[in-house]
Design a protein around this motif. Sequence first.
Motif, short mmCIF file in Angstrom:
data_model
loop_
_atom_site.label_atom_id
_atom_site.label_comp_id
_atom_site.label_asym_id
_atom_site.label_seq_id
_atom_site.Cartn_x
_atom_site.Cartn_y
_atom_site.Cartn_z
N GLN A 1 15.69 41.53 -23.23
CA GLN A 1 14.84 42.23 -24.18
C GLN A 1 13.39 41.75 -24.13
OE1 GLN A 1 15.36 44.99 -26.13
NE2 GLN A 1 17.15 45.07 -24.77
N ALA B 1 12.03 43.66 -21.34
CA ALA B 1 11.94 45.07 -21.74
C ALA B 1 10.73 45.33 -22.62
CB ALA B 1 13.22 45.48 -22.46
N MET C 1 16.27 51.29 -23.21
CA MET C 1 16.20 49.85 -23.46
C MET C 1 16.64 49.48 -24.86
SD MET C 1 12.72 48.88 -21.37
CE MET C 1 12.62 49.21 -19.60
#
Length: 502
Positions: free
Chosen positions: A142, A145, A251
């Motif tokens: 993350q 992302a 995502m």
Amino acid sequence: MQTRLAWIAFVFWFLSDVAASIFLEPRCGNHIALKISGGYNAAFHHSAWMAAVNNKTHFICGGTLIHKRFVLTAAHCIHGQDVLSVGLGAYHKSHPEVRRDVIEKLMFGGRSSFENDIGLLKLSSNVIFNAHIRPICIVLNQSLANQMRNVSTFKAFGWGFLRGRKETDILQTITLKNFDRKECEVDLSVYLSEKQLCAGAPLGDTCEGDSGGPLTNNVNIREVGDREVQFGIISAGKSTCDGLGVYVDVMSYADWIKTTIERHYTEDEPQSSPVPKIKPQQQDVFLYNDCGGANIAANLKADIYGLNFRAQGIFITHQFVLTNAERLPRNPSNLRVFVKGRTHFYEVYSVLSVLPNDQNDVALLKLNRPVATRGSPAGMKPICMLANVVDQQRAASTPPFTMFFDAPTHRRIYDVSVALGNPHQCSERIQRRIEWNKLCVEPPNRMSRIGSGSYILGKKVTNSGKIMLVLFGIVSDSSNGVYVFTNVMKLSEWIANAIRIN
């Protein structure tokens, strides 16, 4: 997809080292082929991760291969559908590299909704990755992302309608600008959550039939290299296909994707070997059981003669010869087939029927009688062809392949290990397009000086501990050091049916 294609390279550089484990599937997003620019059609290599989703009767949506057992698509595409299948490696959606049945549909929250328009399709068996079929990258990290979210553009892919609502069989692409969600809320009069994206282009848009396909971009990560990453899923837009559209932010669903796959994935039996091993199955391993030979010298070959006509062929049973359809006379009474050995001809046969498959440039010749043992070289048999898809895919995914070069001055036939060439590079060499049903090979230069290349492209496999040569392709063209073969392995079903009914 209404498009004006513009290739805009968007590259991320990160100062810290990032391992391949940041992706759902480490072997994802690799560009196997060369990039091309201009026109409306997508570059061939982008079809490696594209999936064409079909119901019982027709194509319905796009999707992406993200794992060896799972395809990502839009939930509204699969909601209410009973029987689904996917075509993979589908540059032409009607002619994918392989097909898989869908055995499970998995939608976020168990249902289709505008806000959570995301779903997974579990395939009937694992997909073996190769140059033409590979997964796209899903970013699980993350932190990484978040660094990617503010991209300025995306590339969208699909087989949706073109201008004038014309259908297309060739994968299309368009570059879309990443807009603030408020732009879509004003333009489309809908509310977008933080798990949705807004994108569009001045002179194009995604359209009906593109749903489920991806928004992607190329990412360069230090110590990982260039990878194609999926940012979104085509979800909703104007029916006129001329404005902003709504896309799922992939995502935002990375955790759901990962946990859902982990919960539902079942491993196939392991399959790996430099020479692929064929396990005995209830289904026949070979199309014709009385085949054999580990070398082309052990297989029955044919020279085909007609009025002002001569061609080569290969026996795939004792009564059927496989050859090229182009220029082949269709009147069987005008043809004669000579059984060919290593150094001379044996018995001659007349042809009972000609069975062409012009679309794929192959034909079967049925002889007036089976080749008798006494009428052929001792120990020579028809070449083997793999009968079932699992064995075919296993063999196709484990190089090398085999070509044979006949060197009369050396009084021998050379086995040469070769790899399949890049279709775009081969096309440039021979100045002709390599079609979806062709294979190209560029053997070592030294071999052309030793002898002439064989009519076939083969593959050595092991069956019950015995090495066997199986047929993959027959030569359709050669030019500038490149051999182009018709992929007859893909035609095994047509061949089996033609033999059965004739």
